[in-house]
Scaffold this motif. Structure first.
Motif: not given
Length: 126
Positions: A67-77
């Motif tokens: 798991h190489d990078a953070p993703t904030p609230l609201g963003m699509k994965v």
């Protein structure tokens, strides 16, 4: 019919239900590693489910991911999987996940083909 090259694709939105803080894997409001792992498993599983014999399913048996990078609230994965190898009843997938800014994780996921009824009966005997 199962064959190498089968691809899967699934998406999710980062919300309060899948953050590190909620899932107990940290204290931050970012996409949790367990949530990314679950998305990778779901993507691989769903990609082959229609190709299995009646009454069969798959279970995850191994994950080797980063798991190489953070993703904030609201963003699509988005996660994509590719079935790269079939070894008897073992299925080996390459999995990758991206958010709207770039790649956030990748690795190898293995699943095993099982008879759903027999597997559940064995589990229930524990």
């Amino acid at each position: 019919m199962l064959k190498t090259g089968i691809k899967g694709k699934e998406t999710t939105i980062v919300d309060a239900s899948n953050t590190a803080k909620t899932m107990g894997s940290g204290t931050l409001e970012v996409f949790a590693t367990p949530a990314m792992t679950a998305l990778m498993e779901k993507t691989a599983w769903k990609s082959v489910v229609e190709e299995l014999e009646e009454g069969c399913g798959t279970v995850g048996i191994r994950l080797d991911i980063t798991h190489d990078a953070p993703t904030p609230l609201g963003m699509k994965v988005t996660c994509e999987s590719v079935l790269t190898r079939i070894d008897g009843r073992k299925l080996i997938f390459e999995v990758e996940a991206w958010d709207e800014r770039g790649k956030i994780g990748s690795g190898i996921h293995e699943r095993f083909i099982i008879d759903n009824k027999k597997f559940q009966e064995k589990a229930n005997q524990k």
